[in-house]
Design an enzyme around this catalytic site. Sequence first.
Site, short mmCIF file in Angstrom:
data_model
loop_
_atom_site.label_atom_id
_atom_site.label_comp_id
_atom_site.label_asym_id
_atom_site.label_seq_id
_atom_site.Cartn_x
_atom_site.Cartn_y
_atom_site.Cartn_z
N ARG A 114 -3.05 7.34 17.67
CA ARG A 114 -2.21 6.46 18.00
C ARG A 114 -1.46 6.49 19.57
O ARG A 114 -0.84 5.56 20.64
CB ARG A 114 -0.70 7.55 16.83
CG ARG A 114 0.53 5.67 17.47
CD ARG A 114 0.97 5.99 15.70
NE ARG A 114 2.73 5.85 16.24
CZ ARG A 114 3.26 5.35 15.49
NH1 ARG A 114 3.05 5.70 14.37
NH2 ARG A 114 4.61 5.38 15.62
N PHE B 39 -7.12 0.87 6.20
CA PHE B 39 -6.37 0.17 5.37
C PHE B 39 -6.69 -1.80 5.98
O PHE B 39 -5.37 -2.36 6.01
CB PHE B 39 -5.17 -0.22 5.36
CG PHE B 39 -3.90 1.10 6.62
CD1 PHE B 39 -3.60 0.05 7.82
CD2 PHE B 39 -3.28 1.97 6.21
CE1 PHE B 39 -3.51 0.75 8.43
CE2 PHE B 39 -3.62 2.74 7.46
CZ PHE B 39 -3.17 2.05 8.45
N LYS C 254 2.34 4.58 1.57
CA LYS C 254 2.51 5.50 3.29
C LYS C 254 2.19 6.67 2.73
O LYS C 254 2.20 7.38 2.05
CB LYS C 254 3.76 5.06 3.45
CG LYS C 254 4.10 5.45 4.69
CD LYS C 254 5.65 5.15 5.43
CE LYS C 254 5.03 5.23 6.89
NZ LYS C 254 5.56 6.48 7.88
N GLU D 108 0.88 -0.75 0.08
CA GLU D 108 -0.32 0.04 0.09
C GLU D 108 0.98 1.34 -0.29
O GLU D 108 2.00 1.01 0.86
CB GLU D 108 -0.51 0.42 1.09
CG GLU D 108 -1.77 -1.40 1.00
CD GLU D 108 -2.69 -1.50 2.33
OE1 GLU D 108 -1.90 -0.23 3.54
OE2 GLU D 108 -2.69 -2.21 2.94
N LYS E 120 8.12 -0.81 6.21
CA LYS E 120 7.85 0.73 6.13
C LYS E 120 8.85 0.82 5.08
O LYS E 120 10.21 0.45 5.37
CB LYS E 120 7.64 1.43 7.26
CG LYS E 120 8.19 2.15 7.75
CD LYS E 120 8.27 2.87 9.20
CE LYS E 120 9.15 2.73 10.20
NZ LYS E 120 8.84 3.73 11.66
N ARG F 31 -2.25 8.54 11.81
CA ARG F 31 -2.60 6.76 11.95
C ARG F 31 -4.52 7.35 12.98
O ARG F 31 -4.09 7.43 14.27
CB ARG F 31 -2.31 6.57 13.21
CG ARG F 31 -2.44 4.51 13.30
CD ARG F 31 -2.16 3.89 12.05
NE ARG F 31 -2.42 2.51 11.86
CZ ARG F 31 -1.33 1.73 12.21
NH1 ARG F 31 -0.15 1.97 12.66
NH2 ARG F 31 -1.62 0.43 12.22
#
Length: 567
Positions: A255, A329, A235, A233, A434, A240
């Site tokens: 987060r 996601f 980034k 996906e 990541k 978040r």
Amino acid sequence: MLKFAQTCDAIAATTKKLEKTALVTDLLKVTPLDDAATAAIFLSGRPFPAYEEATLQVGGALLWRVIEDLSGKTEEELSQIYRRHGDIGSVAAEALPAKSESGLSLAEVRRVFSQIAAVRGPAAKAALLRAILERATPLEAKYIVKIISGDLRIGLKESLVEDAIARAFEAPLAAVKRANMLLGDIGETLRLAAEGKLAEAKLRLFHAIDFMLASPVESADEALSYFHNPAVEDKYDGIRAQVHVGKGEVRIFSRTRDDITDSFPELPAALATLPNDAILDGEIIAWSPASAPSTQDRALPFSKLQQRLGRKKVTPKLMHDIPVAYLIFDVLYADGEMLLDRPLSERTNILNTLLTSITNHVAVQTLSSQAHFGFALPEPAPATVLRAPVATANSADEIEALFTAARERGNEGLMIKDLDSLYTPGRRGKSWLKMKRELATLDVVVTAVEYGHGKRIGVLSDYTFAVWNGEALVNIGKAYSGLTDSEIAEMTQWFLAHTISDQGLRLEVEPKIVLEVAFNNMMRSTRHESGYALRFPRIVRLRPDKLPQDADTIDTVKKIYAKEHAV
Ligand code: AMP
């Protein structure tokens, strides 16, 4: 409270994990259940269970003032003690008048914490704080202050408390960890362990759970060395967000597990149409809706979103000027079922089915020839809700091509996820990777600040920052702000309210603010205690979404150094 404080001192006195765990185990075993539950919460360095939203709002400056007041010592005397210990709890222990006994119970301390959280304004908070510290023995005061500052500094991680609960009540450690993760309440976990009911712990809608985290990779090849056939996906460069939807209510958690629903008033309406109880994981980003059929929707950089964050009131104009999108996601819970133990491939299918039922409209977005699904709300929508497009890739070349495409779309890079992996809250494993911008940046914690020069005179604009070395923060550099004037003004206020020691031009501050810093390269140096220095460090941005413990470690520094200096 005295026994608790004595145990904390004993825990601090040993570096051996086993001995620390044994001390906690013994304390929990001999303490009555209610108090043991409170002790478990305090031992994990918190005044309240993790899931609770209550915060004390008592900063270092307020603690300092109350201690100064009760001890009768001067600012300079207290600063000297602070310099010896580097910890405000120890200052309380040394500066407050001796007392043999207080009779203070853990339950009372917990009650006072709740009262402090409930009252508004520093004066009312200071009065409650003063009353409890006045009663406490210096040793008790030391730990009351440490809990308030959110860090016991006795080398005890929450995982050791979990271990001690497992030992004290002869429960399997995995069951204790799981219950704590689901409940976000180590006290309640202890209670269930004592009653042999750990299996009854259930994920609670509207109580945020920890997020699954990702590890950095340098290249597509490295990513493929961990697993094959990944889901890939973009980034996105936003924040978040875990969304809980149920019974017509929607709440959004950051987060740091704070409720941030009020910052995005347009999102609940867009999500409320989901038919089932659900917990979703995704990223909120600033969004530029397509202005004409030929143009593309796109994510805007974080700096755009930042203009909305931290505003007390989100006006209709702000919502209009900076529209947001929620890119989903993952799904952690749906239709009464907890999905953490299902592999990503299954969670992906469940999520796709769930999102088709967003009323009225399903639009398929194409990311590339390998793209899967994207679902959008109808235009004009108050906020955009999308399934983050997913691609699959079988080779390093395919991943590199997706990386380039993601960068061209203005996104940070890629997230590469193992389709076989389970959702592991709070863990930074190798199942989510990541791949970011080429130049390394570090997430660091501000430890000291200085007044600037020229037009920055009178504002705190020069920041000394640190990374973690085990339990300690070690300074690695100093940067003149790359922040905007209004950010600097805001940070100046914050730093003044959270000063630990005032050395005139330079202030030591509570290590709470996380920054992302970029630099040209890294050198070995004795200038800072980390043993490294950064060349041309500059602040990329504030990271209000990160806790101090999320900052980078000396190991990351060493890795970057080794990579830069490899021949
Ligand atoms: P970092 O903040 O550099 O540690 O990178 C991890 C963060 O990337 C996550 O916590 C998310 O906020 C963000 N992120 C952006 N896009 C995605 C995605 N597609 N999947 C997971 N996390 C993402």
